[in-house]
Design an enzyme around this catalytic site. Structure first.
Site, PDB file in Angstrom:
ATOM      1  N   GLY A  47       0.839  -1.204   0.000  1.00  0.00           N
ATOM      2  CA  GLY A  47       0.000   0.000   0.000  1.00  0.00           C
ATOM      3  C   GLY A  47       0.868   1.246   0.000  1.00  0.00           C
ATOM      4  O   GLY A  47       0.597   2.204   0.727  1.00  0.00           O
ATOM      5  N   ASN A 105       1.621  -2.285   5.357  1.00  0.00           N
ATOM      6  CA  ASN A 105       0.826  -1.075   5.552  1.00  0.00           C
ATOM      7  C   ASN A 105      -0.527  -1.136   4.841  1.00  0.00           C
ATOM      8  O   ASN A 105      -1.470  -0.474   5.269  1.00  0.00           O
ATOM      9  CB  ASN A 105       1.653   0.128   5.040  1.00  0.00           C
ATOM     10  CG  ASN A 105       0.808   1.356   4.825  1.00  0.00           C
ATOM     11  OD1 ASN A 105       0.441   2.037   5.769  1.00  0.00           O
ATOM     12  ND2 ASN A 105       0.441   1.635   3.568  1.00  0.00           N
ATOM     13  N   TYR A 121     -12.817  -4.342  11.316  1.00  0.00           N
ATOM     14  CA  TYR A 121     -11.501  -3.686  11.262  1.00  0.00           C
ATOM     15  C   TYR A 121     -10.771  -3.816  12.604  1.00  0.00           C
ATOM     16  O   TYR A 121      -9.574  -4.108  12.649  1.00  0.00           O
ATOM     17  CB  TYR A 121     -11.741  -2.227  10.893  1.00  0.00           C
ATOM     18  CG  TYR A 121     -10.515  -1.366  10.679  1.00  0.00           C
ATOM     19  CD1 TYR A 121      -9.748  -1.479   9.521  1.00  0.00           C
ATOM     20  CD2 TYR A 121     -10.153  -0.393  11.613  1.00  0.00           C
ATOM     21  CE1 TYR A 121      -8.643  -0.649   9.319  1.00  0.00           C
ATOM     22  CE2 TYR A 121      -9.062   0.436  11.413  1.00  0.00           C
ATOM     23  CZ  TYR A 121      -8.310   0.305  10.266  1.00  0.00           C
ATOM     24  OH  TYR A 121      -7.222   1.131  10.069  1.00  0.00           O
TER      25      TYR A 121
HETATM   26  P1  NAP Z   1      -5.153   5.111   2.264  1.00  0.00           P
HETATM   27  O1  NAP Z   1      -4.733   6.523   2.112  1.00  0.00           O
HETATM   28  O2  NAP Z   1      -6.561   4.718   1.994  1.00  0.00           O
HETATM   29  O3  NAP Z   1      -4.173   4.206   1.380  1.00  0.00           O
HETATM   30  C1  NAP Z   1      -4.356   2.829   1.353  1.00  0.00           C
HETATM   31  C2  NAP Z   1      -3.200   2.187   0.651  1.00  0.00           C
HETATM   32  O4  NAP Z   1      -3.358   0.763   0.751  1.00  0.00           O
HETATM   33  C3  NAP Z   1      -3.168   2.507  -0.838  1.00  0.00           C
HETATM   34  O5  NAP Z   1      -1.830   2.542  -1.253  1.00  0.00           O
HETATM   35  C4  NAP Z   1      -3.897   1.309  -1.462  1.00  0.00           C
HETATM   36  O6  NAP Z   1      -3.499   1.033  -2.798  1.00  0.00           O
HETATM   37  C5  NAP Z   1      -3.413   0.203  -0.539  1.00  0.00           C
HETATM   38  N1  NAP Z   1      -4.285  -0.953  -0.520  1.00  0.00           N
HETATM   39  C6  NAP Z   1      -5.567  -1.030  -0.090  1.00  0.00           C
HETATM   40  N2  NAP Z   1      -6.025  -2.285  -0.220  1.00  0.00           N
HETATM   41  C7  NAP Z   1      -5.007  -3.013  -0.747  1.00  0.00           C
HETATM   42  C8  NAP Z   1      -4.857  -4.359  -1.139  1.00  0.00           C
HETATM   43  N3  NAP Z   1      -5.868  -5.240  -1.026  1.00  0.00           N
HETATM   44  N4  NAP Z   1      -3.664  -4.782  -1.652  1.00  0.00           N
HETATM   45  C9  NAP Z   1      -2.637  -3.903  -1.791  1.00  0.00           C
HETATM   46  N5  NAP Z   1      -2.727  -2.609  -1.449  1.00  0.00           N
HETATM   47  C10 NAP Z   1      -3.900  -2.174  -0.937  1.00  0.00           C
HETATM   48  O7  NAP Z   1      -4.879   4.575   3.722  1.00  0.00           O
HETATM   49  P2  NAP Z   1      -3.902   5.107   4.895  1.00  0.00           P
HETATM   50  O8  NAP Z   1      -4.687   6.001   5.757  1.00  0.00           O
HETATM   51  O9  NAP Z   1      -2.618   5.555   4.323  1.00  0.00           O
HETATM   52  O10 NAP Z   1      -3.726   3.734   5.702  1.00  0.00           O
HETATM   53  C11 NAP Z   1      -2.528   2.981   5.681  1.00  0.00           C
HETATM   54  C12 NAP Z   1      -2.590   1.989   6.823  1.00  0.00           C
HETATM   55  O11 NAP Z   1      -2.753   2.698   8.053  1.00  0.00           O
HETATM   56  C13 NAP Z   1      -3.753   1.004   6.754  1.00  0.00           C
HETATM   57  O12 NAP Z   1      -3.337  -0.258   7.195  1.00  0.00           O
HETATM   58  C14 NAP Z   1      -4.767   1.581   7.727  1.00  0.00           C
HETATM   59  O13 NAP Z   1      -5.609   0.589   8.233  1.00  0.00           O
HETATM   60  C15 NAP Z   1      -3.846   2.159   8.772  1.00  0.00           C
HETATM   61  N6  NAP Z   1      -4.443   3.222   9.592  1.00  0.00           N
HETATM   62  C16 NAP Z   1      -4.803   4.411   9.060  1.00  0.00           C
HETATM   63  C17 NAP Z   1      -5.364   5.380   9.898  1.00  0.00           C
HETATM   64  C18 NAP Z   1      -5.786   6.735   9.390  1.00  0.00           C
HETATM   65  O14 NAP Z   1      -6.347   7.501  10.177  1.00  0.00           O
HETATM   66  N7  NAP Z   1      -5.522   7.097   8.146  1.00  0.00           N
HETATM   67  C19 NAP Z   1      -5.554   5.116  11.253  1.00  0.00           C
HETATM   68  C20 NAP Z   1      -5.165   3.885  11.753  1.00  0.00           C
HETATM   69  C21 NAP Z   1      -4.611   2.946  10.915  1.00  0.00           C
HETATM   70  P3  NAP Z   1      -4.213   1.776  -4.090  1.00  0.00           P
HETATM   71  O15 NAP Z   1      -3.671   3.185  -4.103  1.00  0.00           O
HETATM   72  O16 NAP Z   1      -3.766   0.982  -5.267  1.00  0.00           O
HETATM   73  O17 NAP Z   1      -5.677   1.732  -3.846  1.00  0.00           O
END
Ligand code: NAP
Length: 242
Positions: free
Chosen positions: A8, A88, A153
């Protein structure tokens, strides 16, 4: 050639991690699921640090795709070592449990837990033979505290926390560390639509965090400086505790 694999890596926290690890001198394998344009943008940002990048499209939940891309690359490039793995990739599909149909439950578990297994298993096996590795799993405050509307989740992230602690104990002898970071509210596409104003008063630091702030902690855990830290879950949530 030393590589870091960031699942990701195309957007959000993953992109910021790719940049930080590139700054540390690692060549970066940028995994993404569908957004090739964003993945290319990440690559351009990482390459500004003088390293090379490799875009790798696979759905972490799909073992066949992982095998035909990542495993295939590892087998045909035995001289290239993946020293850092940042699990990630993740997504959420919220609903109250009462309304949570099986596909909502299963798809979130598939990406967040099966994804962890599918990618970590082959990479970790090579780390074992190299007797060095850093694995950092991006989990969530939801996996520690539990969040209403997120039983799927929260369960998935809690499972990865358990796996982090167990695996850390199995592989310490091989100089492989396994840690997790647990972000709270971070400004990325994932939190689009969540009003910062509405939650600010609950957060001691009175704001959402940035992807770069998470990436800094991931970079530390991925570095040799964190050589005596393993099995830990580090919260990055502005003080928003359970
Ligand atoms: P984001 O902006 O939605 O980005 C998600 C990333 O994951 C993108 O690069 C997406 O690829 C990739 N992805 C999603 N599903 C996938 C799959 N099945 N296989 C491969 N890649 C996949 O999310 P983020 O906020 O950066 O989150 C990153 C991590 O942090 C996640 O694990 C999330 O649960 C965790 N997190 C985030 C928050 C928050 O507040 N943002 C809080 C707690 C935890 P594409 O671009 O190709 O779609």
């Amino acid at each position: 050639m030393k590589y870091a694999l960031v699942t990701g890596g195309s957007r959000g926290i993953g992109r910021a991690v790719c940049e930080k690890l590139a700054e540390m001198g690692y060549n970066i394998i940028i995994n993404y699921n569908s957004n090739e344009t964003a993945a290319k943008e990440t690559a351009a940002l990482a390459e500004q640090h003088g390293v090379s990048t490799l875009l790798m499209k696979f759905d972490v939940a799909n073992k066949e795709e992982v095998n035909s891309t990542l495993v295939e690359w590892m087998e045909s490039n035995p001289e290239n070592k993946i020293e850092i793995l940042v699990n990630n990739a993740g997504f959420r599909k919220d609903a109250l449990f009462m309304w949570m149909e099986e596909d909502l439950w299963q798809s979130v578990l598939d990406v967040n837990i099966a994804g962890f297994y599918n990618v970590t298993k082959p990479v970790f096996s090579k780390m074992l033979s190299n007797r060095y590795g850093r694995i950092v799993n991006v989990v969530s405050l939801s996996g520690i505290k539990g969040m209403p509307g997120q039983t799927n989740y929260s369960a998935a992230k809690a499972a990865v926390i358990g796996a982090t602690k167990a695996l850390a104990q199995e592989v310490g002898r091989a100089k492989i560390t396994v840690n997790a970071v647990a972000p709270g509210f971070i400004k990325t596409d994932m939190t689009e639509g969540i009003e910062e104003k509405q939650y600010r008063s609950l957060i001691p630091l009175r704001r959402f965090g940035t992807a770069e702030e998470v990436a800094d902690v991931v970079a530390f855990l991925s570095s040799e400086k964190a050589s005596y830290v393993t099995g830990e879950v580090i919260s990055i949530n502005g003080g928003l505790h359970t």
